[in-house]
Design a protein around this motif. Structure first.
Motif, PDB file in Angstrom:
ATOM      1  N   UNK A  24      23.652  -9.206  72.335  1.00 13.12           N
ATOM      2  CA  UNK A  24      24.136  -7.905  72.806  1.00 13.12           C
ATOM      3  C   UNK A  24      23.340  -7.318  73.953  1.00 13.12           C
ATOM      4  N   UNK A  25      22.099  -7.693  74.107  1.00 14.83           N
ATOM      5  CA  UNK A  25      21.234  -6.922  74.989  1.00 14.83           C
ATOM      6  C   UNK A  25      20.799  -5.667  74.246  1.00 14.83           C
ATOM      7  N   UNK A  26      20.056  -4.808  74.891  1.00 15.91           N
ATOM      8  CA  UNK A  26      19.520  -3.603  74.239  1.00 15.91           C
ATOM      9  C   UNK A  26      20.643  -2.630  73.881  1.00 15.91           C
ATOM     10  N   UNK A  27      20.695  -2.231  72.601  1.00 10.27           N
ATOM     11  CA  UNK A  27      21.679  -1.269  72.107  1.00 10.27           C
ATOM     12  C   UNK A  27      20.946  -0.118  71.431  1.00 10.27           C
ATOM     13  N   UNK A  42      18.004  -1.832  69.513  1.00 14.30           N
ATOM     14  CA  UNK A  42      18.116  -3.111  68.813  1.00 14.30           C
ATOM     15  C   UNK A  42      18.794  -4.129  69.717  1.00 14.30           C
ATOM     16  N   UNK A  43      18.356  -5.363  69.580  1.00 11.38           N
ATOM     17  CA  UNK A  43      18.976  -6.506  70.226  1.00 11.38           C
ATOM     18  C   UNK A  43      19.662  -7.299  69.110  1.00 11.38           C
ATOM     19  N   UNK A  59      16.671  -7.330  66.268  1.00  8.79           N
ATOM     20  CA  UNK A  59      15.254  -7.008  66.417  1.00  8.79           C
ATOM     21  C   UNK A  59      15.138  -5.829  67.378  1.00  8.79           C
ATOM     22  N   UNK A  60      13.966  -5.204  67.392  1.00 12.79           N
ATOM     23  CA  UNK A  60      13.734  -4.081  68.314  1.00 12.79           C
ATOM     24  C   UNK A  60      13.155  -4.559  69.644  1.00 12.79           C
TER      25      UNK A  60
END
Length: 151
Positions: A24-27, A42-43, A59-60
């Motif tokens: 997703x990339x950073x969410x 979260x990724x 993961x963060x």
């Protein structure tokens, strides 16, 4: 002279890619518990297998998900499918797992954790070329993009 009749809608064959994973990339996320705001980034990562299984985690921070999936044992698979995988840090599960099927251009993921009495939860994602787009709630579009297996 030949005359051709063209279809107005193309024939689409949707398929899930197995030679890599989706990320997703950073969410950004936010939850409230007992009046306390919890938030962060979260990724999300998902890998699908030709036998109909999937495994995921979040993961963060960016994470070598491919390497992680290559080390998953049969015991961890069994725990992850039941929602009982070990946690990383204080709260987050190391991974989750389940099964999937494809109907037309919709990927349907199923998960049956023990914490819900084994009741199966389903999530739908539309397959769009090398992306998977959530179609569950309409609140926020969640996109996972394909990443090929590292060399």
């Amino acid at each position: 002279m030949f005359w051709f009749k063209f279809r107005k809608t193309p024939i689409v064959s949707a398929f899930v890619l197995f030679d890599g994973f989706y990320a997703s990339g950073a969410q950004e996320w936010e939850e409230w518990h007992a009046g306390v705001r919890m938030h962060g980034v979260r990724f999300h990562y998902m890998r699908y297998y030709a036998n109909g299984d999937w495994i995921s985690c979040y993961r963060d921070h960016p994470f070598d998900f491919w390497a992680f999936t290559e080390t998953v044992t049969d015991d961890l698979w069994a725990l992850a499918k039941r929602g009982r995988a070990p946690h990383v840090g204080d709260y987050d599960p190391s991974c989750s797992a389940g099964t999937f099927k494809v109907e037309k251009d919709i990927l349907i993921e199923s998960f049956s954790p023990d914490m819900f009495g084994g009741r199966t939860q389903n999530w739908n994602r539309r397959i769009a070329e090398r992306k998977l787009v959530s179609v569950n709630d309409g609140k926020k579009t969640f996109i996972l993009e394909f990443s090929p297996q590292p060399d």
